[in-house]
Every structure is written in C-alpha cells, then in structure tokens.
Design an enzyme around this catalytic site. Structure first.
Site, mmCIF file in Angstrom:
data_model
loop_
_atom_site.group_PDB
_atom_site.id
_atom_site.type_symbol
_atom_site.label_atom_id
_atom_site.label_comp_id
_atom_site.label_asym_id
_atom_site.label_seq_id
_atom_site.Cartn_x
_atom_site.Cartn_y
_atom_site.Cartn_z
ATOM 1 N N ASP A 72 9.362 -3.297 3.889
ATOM 2 C CA ASP A 72 9.375 -3.375 2.463
ATOM 3 C C ASP A 72 10.096 -4.415 2.259
ATOM 4 O OD1 ASP A 72 8.590 -2.546 -0.076
ATOM 5 O OD2 ASP A 72 10.653 -1.195 -0.275
ATOM 6 N N ASP A 99 7.551 -10.818 1.035
ATOM 7 C CA ASP A 99 7.713 -10.957 -0.713
ATOM 8 C C ASP A 99 8.000 -12.430 -0.970
ATOM 9 O OD1 ASP A 99 8.443 -10.936 -3.219
ATOM 10 O OD2 ASP A 99 9.776 -9.356 -2.905
ATOM 11 N N GLY A 112 8.239 -0.280 -7.724
ATOM 12 C CA GLY A 112 9.115 0.172 -8.946
ATOM 13 C C GLY A 112 8.429 1.291 -9.695
ATOM 14 N N ALA A 113 7.851 2.366 -8.952
ATOM 15 C CA ALA A 113 7.109 3.277 -9.585
ATOM 16 C C ALA A 113 7.722 4.319 -9.857
ATOM 17 C CB ALA A 113 5.802 3.437 -9.012
#
Ligand code: G3H
Ligand code: 13P
Ligand code: ZN
Length: 307
Positions: free
Chosen positions: A82, A104, A211-212
C-alpha cells in the site's frame, strides 16, 4: 491456495460490478480476522501492507503470515504493498512474494508521476506482479483545505485516461472526496460520483477507492464509551460506497475501521475484566471485533461468494 495477483482479483470485480476489500495489516491478529471473515463468506480479499507496516513487522514475517493463511483458508488472496513510495521497498516486495504493489506518485507533478509509475510497471510486470497507481490527492479535514482547494485535488478524468494509457498500470486509485483516517468530513459527507462516472467512462482498468472507512456508529461508540478520544470522527456512509461500486470502483481500502474496532475491544476487555492478563484473551476479543467489521464490508462490497 497460492496468492493471486491484484489483476486476478480486480478485473472480474470491475466486470461484474462488485469490489474487493483491501484491508491493512501489520500483525497476526488483523490478518487472521480478515481471513476468518473472508473464509466464512467465501470472498476474495487483499491484504495490504504499508511501508511502515513492513518496517514494524518485517517483510518475511508478513509474507509468511499472509501466504500461510491464504493456503489455510482457501480463498483467493493477494498480498499488496500500500502507498509504495520507496523504490527499494517496492523492489523488495516484487522479489519477496508480494503479488500486487502500489506506486503512489500522487504528490508529484503529472509527468514525474507517469515516469515513476512506468518504472514500477516495468519492474513489477517482469516479476508477474500487478501495479496500482494513484492520480489526484486525498485531502481531508486534517489537511485544513477549503472546499475549492479540496476539489482542485480531485482526479481529472481526461488526465486519468492519458495516465493509464501511458503508464500501463493495472488499476488506478482516484481522488473523489475521501481521505485517510477517522476525520474525513466536517459537514455532510459527499463524494464526487459524477466525476467518478466520467473517469469510469474513459478508463477501463479497475478503479480504487482509498480512505473508504465508514467509522461505523457502533464501533465508534464502543471505543468512545471506554475512553477513546475520537472527537468528531466521521467516515464515508455505506450508501456512498455502494454508489462508488456501481460506477466502477473495484478495490476498496479499509484501515481505520479495523483500528477503531481493535481499540474499542481492547479497551472494553481491559476495563470490564481487569483480572485478565493473557494477551491471547485481550487480542482474541479484538480479533472478534475486527472480523465483524470485515464481514460487514464484504457484504457491502458484494464480494461474498465470489471466491
Ligand atoms: O493509507 C495508509 C494506511 O492507513 C496505512 O497507514 O502508514 O500508518 O501503516 P500506516
Ligand atoms: P481509511 O483510513 O479510510 O481506512 O483508508 C485506508 C487506506 O486508504 C489505506 O490505503
Ligand atoms: Zn490509502
């Protein structure tokens, strides 16, 4: 069953209109809670490790935990890096048995993000590993930006189309109003579903929602009742998650809700049963709480019985 790639899990999800949960883990208890829920509900699942989780638990330990449990519980599972930003960590994951990595580059200007993502795609694809990239920035209450500034950070649909074409990434994380952590909205929660719809019409790879977490009322209440200081914590309502899945989101990242469930259950056990000092009893309760959260996500995401 051996670990599968991110692409193996996410392409069918986008095609059939459900999403696979990517749950952040850094230890045995979280990993086991995720697999127990996924095993019982026959759901595919992703176990996500951040760079700091790898630093905390060790690369070999995390790989062994996740790979062994994927075998034991018999559901299709991917081991995912991640928010990879460090090339050395990304390479060690590709070489070390991860089946999916995220690069990212979202904080860089577009061209730099494209260049970094292309580099990771080359390395990862050579090792049979899938790549998630990110375009747009997740800004939340804690970033103290105005509404206009926040929307300026959202993913631009035309840019997303060009980005996926040029990078050949396998999935794309987008910014449509969610943010990391427990404090996502000041007023009414709102996601830019119109923008998502436009992105999905231009981009065929599975879309990813970071960010869920929902900050579920019962989970929040338990933690607060037992003394956790969580102020005006507010998450993404389940209805918005369902709308996002309807419009092309096929991978959904959850960390905060597991942290909240862990904290509330540890606090309750220590407070209600002060005679307990066996770590297995304390963490066993936390596992039960996290497993219930994972099960409710699997049902909401529609991945039950898709294993
Ligand atoms: O998006 C980030 C995840 O919630 C992981 O956070 O870097 O504290 O492990 P972390
Ligand atoms: P939450 O903080 O909403 O759980 O998001 C986690 C995440 O996006 C990990 O990459
Ligand atoms: Zn994230």
């Amino acid at each position: 069953m051996p670990l599968v790639t991110g692409e193996d899990l996410l392409v069918p999800a986008r095609t059939h209109g459900y999403a696979v949960g990517a749950f952040n883990t850094s230890n045995l208890e979280i990993t086991k809670a995720v697999f127990e829920a996924a095993g019982e509900l026959r759901s595919p699942v992703m176990l996500a490790t951040s760079q700091s989780a790898i630093k905390y638990a060790g690369l070999d330990n995390l790989r062994a935990l996740v790979a062994n449990m994927a075998d034991a519980f018999g559901v299709p599972a991917a081991l995912h890096l991640d928010h990879g930003t460090d090339m050395e960590v990304i390479e060690s994951c590709v070489e070390g048995g991860w089946t999916s990595v995220m690069i990212d580059g979202s904080h860089h200007p577009l061209e730099r993000n494209i260049e970094l993502t292309r580099r990771v795609v080359r390395i990862a694809h050579a090792g049979g590993v899938s790549v998630e990239a990110e375009l747009g920035r997740l800004v939340g209450v804690e970033d103290e930006v105005s509404v206009e500034e926040g929307e300026g950070a959202f993913t631009d649909p035309a840019e997303a189309e060009l980005f996926v074409e040029r990078t050949e990434c396998d999935s794309l994380a987008i910014a449509i109003g969610t943010s990391h952590g427990a404090y996502k909205f000041k007023g009414e929660p709102r996601l830019a579903i119109d923008r998502l719809e436009e992105i999905a019409s231009l981009v065929s790879v599975p879309l990813v929602l970071h960010g869920a977490s929902a900050v579920p009322p019962d989970v929040l209440e338990l933690a607060k009742t037992y003394g956790a200081q969580l102020g005006d914590a507010k998450g993404v309502p389940p209805q918005s998650i369902s709308e996002a899945i309807e419009h092309g989101v096929a991978k959904i990242n959850i960390d905060t809700d597991l942290r909240l469930a862990f904290t509330g259950n540890v606090r309750r056990t220590l407070s209600d049963s002060p005679e307990i000092f066996d770590p297995r009893k304390i963490l066993g309760e936390a596992m039960k709480g996290m497993k219930a959260v994972v099960a409710s996500k699997i049902k909401l995401f529609g991945s039950e019985n898709r294993a």
